[in-house]
Motif scaffolding. Structure first.
Motif, PDB file in Angstrom:
ATOM      1  N   LEU B 357      -9.019  64.524 -14.551  1.00  0.00           N
ATOM      2  CA  LEU B 357      -7.908  63.673 -14.981  1.00  0.00           C
ATOM      3  C   LEU B 357      -8.180  62.238 -14.549  1.00  0.00           C
ATOM      4  N   ALA B 358      -7.780  61.307 -15.398  1.00  0.00           N
ATOM      5  CA  ALA B 358      -7.750  59.920 -14.940  1.00  0.00           C
ATOM      6  C   ALA B 358      -6.739  59.833 -13.802  1.00  0.00           C
ATOM      7  N   THR B 359      -6.996  58.988 -12.815  1.00  0.00           N
ATOM      8  CA  THR B 359      -6.019  58.931 -11.724  1.00  0.00           C
ATOM      9  C   THR B 359      -4.680  58.360 -12.214  1.00  0.00           C
ATOM     10  N   ARG B 360      -4.703  57.565 -13.283  1.00  0.00           N
ATOM     11  CA  ARG B 360      -3.403  57.130 -13.838  1.00  0.00           C
ATOM     12  C   ARG B 360      -2.641  58.335 -14.375  1.00  0.00           C
ATOM     13  N   ALA B 361      -3.356  59.331 -14.894  1.00  0.00           N
ATOM     14  CA  ALA B 361      -2.688  60.527 -15.407  1.00  0.00           C
ATOM     15  C   ALA B 361      -2.218  61.409 -14.255  1.00  0.00           C
ATOM     16  N   SER B 362      -3.027  61.509 -13.206  1.00  0.00           N
ATOM     17  CA  SER B 362      -2.532  62.324 -12.077  1.00  0.00           C
ATOM     18  C   SER B 362      -1.374  61.605 -11.396  1.00  0.00           C
ATOM     19  N   SER B 363      -1.378  60.277 -11.446  1.00  0.00           N
ATOM     20  CA  SER B 363      -0.230  59.532 -10.918  1.00  0.00           C
ATOM     21  C   SER B 363       1.043  59.954 -11.650  1.00  0.00           C
ATOM     22  N   GLN B 364       0.948  60.115 -12.948  1.00  0.00           N
ATOM     23  CA  GLN B 364       2.132  60.564 -13.690  1.00  0.00           C
ATOM     24  C   GLN B 364       2.546  61.967 -13.254  1.00  0.00           C
ATOM     25  N   LYS B 365       1.541  62.822 -12.991  1.00  0.00           N
ATOM     26  CA  LYS B 365       1.887  64.176 -12.533  1.00  0.00           C
ATOM     27  C   LYS B 365       2.619  64.134 -11.188  1.00  0.00           C
ATOM     28  N   VAL B 366       2.207  63.210 -10.353  1.00  0.00           N
ATOM     29  CA  VAL B 366       2.910  63.056  -9.070  1.00  0.00           C
ATOM     30  C   VAL B 366       4.344  62.581  -9.340  1.00  0.00           C
ATOM     31  N   LEU B 367       4.470  61.573 -10.189  1.00  0.00           N
ATOM     32  CA  LEU B 367       5.813  61.064 -10.481  1.00  0.00           C
ATOM     33  C   LEU B 367       6.703  62.139 -11.081  1.00  0.00           C
ATOM     34  N   GLU B 368       6.101  63.042 -11.830  1.00  0.00           N
ATOM     35  CA  GLU B 368       6.911  64.114 -12.433  1.00  0.00           C
ATOM     36  C   GLU B 368       7.535  65.015 -11.385  1.00  0.00           C
ATOM     37  N   VAL B 369       6.899  65.143 -10.221  1.00  0.00           N
ATOM     38  CA  VAL B 369       7.539  65.945  -9.169  1.00  0.00           C
ATOM     39  C   VAL B 369       8.322  65.061  -8.184  1.00  0.00           C
ATOM     40  N   VAL B 370       7.932  63.806  -8.062  1.00  0.00           N
ATOM     41  CA  VAL B 370       8.602  62.908  -7.104  1.00  0.00           C
ATOM     42  C   VAL B 370       9.941  62.405  -7.655  1.00  0.00           C
TER      43      VAL B 370
END
Lengths: 672, 672
Positions: B357-370
């Motif tokens: 994953l691009a880290t910008r995409a994993s950032s979104q995954k983090v935001l989805e749980v945060v």
């Protein structure tokens, strides 16, 4: 949008515009990346502008009196590349269009100055083009005033999108242009109502025409797909003495399935949709295929320009020898021969009289002898004239009433000033310099980076370059800025230590043709350290031995600007204790890094303890402290670790420990 | 200006205003530096505002529902310090005023957030205050929507001068405020016609009222010395649903010999002129002397505020337990306990599934749980939502119709976004994060520096953090930006290498309360490298051993972000040749520098060859390559030396030599 009737009403126009649209579609499809929508939306405007107004000669792309065309919404680069190819610019071959966005191609994702003739400026970061254009128009006015309308008399046309107009720099640019009444500046606003996130209305309700009127512009609103309306608006814009903004209602990605959507802003690569769009356009040709009659109509525009250029050349040839030589020297950027002597004489005088002067004040003394000799300089300041010391008595103020003035009150607009200076420098014939406090280079960063990317010879006069600024406090005291500017490629940062180095720094800056120069100047008075005159420009080597050790060399002190005199004081303390200490003045790390290794080795010899002194962060010094034969255990730094504070300057240097005593103490500790 | 009749018509008002004017004169005279003119010009407006409208309690300076007063023209700091002293803020003693601009005083040259209670934000760099104020007003709207008008229901008042309004950031701020219909924002424009260089007309002809109207504001123009007109304008401003701008015609340095001149802008220190001005004011008191009746009138305003605060506290006490707990947690910035578990669970999942994953995409995954857990987050992007991956499904869009939305379309306004986020963070109760391409942090620099100066916990989501951005080319590819941000004090830069480090980076950013955090994220896909789950936040140590050498350790590869996987590939190449290679992931140099030496020594042990890999300039790496037991002869760097280019990302890494092969080759060379 009834494309059918547009095609029927203006068949030639339509075909010419369709060539732009289809080249765009084909190039983006080939690259599988890019921005299709803008060129498809603005093709009609570009076609009318080039057909009826633009004066240019593809065979002489750098003709000084050409009209300038600036694509501020630079993501629509295929519009520009299409125009350059269609009108016959030699470098813009069909193969270049096919190689759009590929390694080594002239057709970069955004227009890059220097990649191909006909690209007037690098755009991409939104708002920069419209802000550059103010500089182009200023340069034209200045040169017309100086040399006459027979040889300088052109227009600056700009395309700008919603993004350009939302950026803050656009405000600085349009209010500067409005104040300066730059009547030869015409901006086409691509009012398509779409940004990347969706409709403009998601984020903006600005009444753009009203906003431009408030800034003193002539404003019109038209249908951006109606050739007659576009032409009439350009005619009216040219007739008005104010800068003109034409708000053009357009459809992004006109005629494509993605028309009027955010998707249309980006890369439209679906081949079926591409074919369907071509059908709507009535364009029965293959990829990158331009029928001969259409190519011919486009090329004829260049022929018209060639005639205009020939007539212009006749007028230049008819100039008297003196003015002509001056005109050609200005255009070619040739410096007067006597500049070297002028600088040397000043250096000699400074060495002999050894004044105690802030380097911002000695900078003014340099300008006082340079400006009467280099008549191309166009100075200015972002409302800090008396602090930056950028104005000299001979210049006069450049404004709507006095185009012969050579000094611009840029207003409280650091970003607008920097971007305008980029335009002035790229236009040619004029050499811009502009001042602000160094800390406010933060505001100008977007344009300063572009000076470096483009290799534009802009001179930034950044005074108040440390905590030496004093009472105004941390928001006004640069700490990280020298590191930032040194980290920026193709930027030469000069931080002169005294009046002599200031004169040398100006000489370096004026002689530089391929990039920006930053002059970092002190607020506070500094002693003259170079009391023995040398014709040679020592600062040009970036670093040099200012004072050799008297006792056996055990320490090397490196410093720049206001801290070189601190190093000299520390040397005196250390030598008194028998610790031989060399002081190396480092006006420019970039220039020093460019010297051959043997020279660097001579200046920074191994073995000795090294301490660097600079009222900024350590980051850029590690290379010279730890590298270049340095050793961690024998290296120290006297400088800032955090932000500054509000107090008188002397107190700050004392409290933050940037003193001769602290330096000497560090040397002693390192010597063990 | 007929001061005589002003005095006669409004004697109490006049005396209260004169107290501000004379304290200013006395403090500037004592400091022998500062800016007298603005407080003397705006004292009437301040007096009416405080007397009739401002709700505040000097005994509870941080009362969450207080009205906010923001001095965007921060050089007029003595206006604010006078108000704080006169109304009875404990920290703002008379001695502080006497120590104006001196080392250690709370009364810095410009208002510094944190130096004294009642200073809502740091101002000085022009335009920042008005841009901050948009964030204050946004935070108020968001909290009112979430918790109700009984507990959040205040106004944001701003003073701004010509300089603020010339700066580009003001355009971004006012168009954002106009779009967002921030009806509780009231701006007083100090229309005194004077700047440092002279009359405003030297550089500007902008019709400011018309400009604000174009941005959707309610606008009035008044005499800024007429107390009745000022009051009526404030009443009208509050009644209108739009943000309000009140253009106040004022006289800079009113009543002084320097009135209406550029000299009046600065430090008026002439004691005879000072005495004459006091006489004009009818002020027969000595330096820093405030008669008791005047002090009492000022202090009474605070008493009124105390009552309002007590009533508010009653309403808070009356809230139901759940909402009250949530309100208090939001205001205190307490993170929910389950955040740690949420992040850990995500890390575990990422380690187990090991996505590319691009880290910008994993950032979104983090935001989805945060975002569902931390209800205080207020996200946004400067028109790059889909690219920054900053929007999650649960947020909703914050706009005039939906104040419960938690995502802001900031528009193409990086600087305005950053400055607004500063205001949001300083207001409290809300945690802002906002995205743009890393290279456009250039546009936001002015505000990002202030996040650091103020210690505002703003989270900058900067995606497309290298040449990995690809075809958009050099204007869109950061090269020097990591160096710039690392050079900036009190800024934590995190460049995570994979999805696991991204989750850790977000945890660090959310937990940070005393300054900004930059998340540098890739455009391109990256493999998951941390495939073994650890509860512990390894990124919090700044750097750590990601992979130990298999053969005897001869090399240490350091890298951040997208280049950590390059390092891992290089390690594989080297180990295959029997060259033992440790890979150190360096997500944050600041956090690593803050570790104890023993840890740093463990991670960067001496002896081995060191090569750092980062697709940026070398400057910040010298410390870790040459220092920390490193040696010049055994250190190398794989990265960028100049600007990038336009081409597909993989091509760029290949052409610029940022590859595993090039890294391995450099190690071999250094091993000799």
């Amino acid at each position: 949008m009834d494309i059918e009737s547009l095609r029927a009403a203006h068949p030639d126009h339509w075909k010419m515009a369709a060539a732009i649209r289809t080249l765009t579609l084909d190039a983006v499809a080939a690259a599988k990346s890019g921005h299709s929508g803008m060129p498809m939306g603005m093709a009609d405007i570009a076609t009318v502008l080039y057909r009826n107004h633009m004066s240019f000669d593809p065979l002489a792309p750098n003709w000084p009196n050409r009209d300038r065309f600036i694509l501020s919404n630079g993501h629509g680069s295929m519009l520009l590349y299409s125009l350059l190819h269609l009108t016959g610019y030699e470098q813009m071959t069909l193969q270049q269009l096919k190689d759009f966005r590929q390694w080594g191609a002239r057709t970069a994702g955004h227009p890059e100055y220097g990649h191909a003739e006909g690209i007037e400026t690098t755009t991409g970061p939104l708002g920069q083009g419209i802000a550059n254009s103010v500089g182009f128009a200023i340069a034209e006015e200045a040169l017309r005033a100086r040399f006459g309308a027979k040889v300088m008399n052109h227009w600056t046309y700009v395309m700008a999108g919603d993004g350009c107009l939302m950026e803050g720099v656009s405000h600085e640019a349009i209010s500067l242009a409005g104040h300066q009444k730059l009547g030869r500046l015409v901006v086409f606003f691509d009012d398509n109502g779409i940004t990347i996130d969706g409709k403009v209305s998601l984020a903006d309700i600005t009444d753009q025409p009203k906003r431009f009127e408030a800034a003193g512009w002539h404003v019109q609103s038209i249908d951006g797909h109606d050739p007659e309306a576009i032409d009439a608006a350009i005619v009216a814009a040219k007739a008005d003495p104010r800068p003109s903004m034409i708000a053009c209602k357009t459809h992004i990605a006109l005629g494509h399935a993605a028309q009027d959507t955010a998707k249309g802003h980006g890369a439209l690569t679906d081949l079926d949709q591409l074919a369907a769009a071509k059908e709507v356009y009535g364009w029965g040709y293959g990829p990158f295929e331009i029928p001969a009659d259409v190519k011919q109509m486009w090329e004829a525009l260049g022929t018209r320009g060639a005639e205009a250029r020939a007539a212009w050349q006749g007028r230049v040839d008819a100039m008297q020898a003196g003015p002509r030589a001056r005109f050609e020297a200005a255009i070619s950027g040739t410096l007067p021969r006597k500049l070297t002597g002028t600088i040397r004489a000043l250096k000699k005088q400074m060495s002999e009289t050894a004044p105690s002067l802030a380097t911002r004040a000695s900078s003014q003394k340099v300008l006082e002898v340079v400006n009467p000799v280099v008549l191309e300089t166009l100075g200015g300041s972002a409302d800090l004239t008396g602090s930056n010391n950028t104005l000299t008595a001979d210049l006069g103020i450049f404004d709507a009433e006095n185009r012969k003035g050579r000094y611009i009150h840029y207003g409280i607009r650091e970003h607008g000033m920097a971007a305008a200076m980029n335009g002035i420098a790229l236009h040619g014939g004029v050499r811009p310099y502009g001042g602000t406090f160094m800390v406010f280079s933060d505001y100008a960063r977007g344009a300063m980076r572009l000076s470096a990317v483009m290799g534009a010879p802009v001179i930034y006069v950044l005074s108040h370059d440390s905590i030496g600024l004093g009472e105004d406090g941390p928001t006004h005291q640069p700490v990280e800025h020298l590191a930032m500017m040194r980290a920026t490629p193709n930027t030469i940062v000069l931080r002169p230590a005294d009046a002599v180095e200031v004169a040398e720094a100006w000489e370096i800056a004026l002689e530089r043709k391929d990039g920006p120069t930053v002059l970092a100047l002190s607020r506070q008075n500094l002693p003259t350290l170079r009391t023995e005159h040398k014709n040679r420009n020592l600062a040009a080597r970036g670093a040099y031995v200012l004072a050799e050790s008297e006792a056996t060399r055990k320490a090397i002190l490196m410093a720049s600007g206001s801290e070189v005199s601190v190093a000299m004081e520390a040397k005196a303390l250390l030598e008194a204790e028998g610790i031989g200490t060399r002081v190396v003045s480092v006006p420019s790390m970039e220039l020093f890094a460019a010297q051959e290794e043997s020279y660097r080795k001579r200046v920074l010899s191994g073995g000795a303890v090294r301490v660097a002194i600079e009222a900024g962060v350590r980051q850029p010094w590690d290379r010279w402290l730890l590298g270049e034969r340095g050793r961690e255990a024998k290296a120290g730094f006297v400088g800032m670790e955090g932000f500054g504070a509000s107090a008188p300057a002397e107190t700050l240097f004392e409290k933050f420990g940037i003193t001769a005593e602290a330096t000497a103490a560090q040397v002693r500790t390192l010597l063990g």
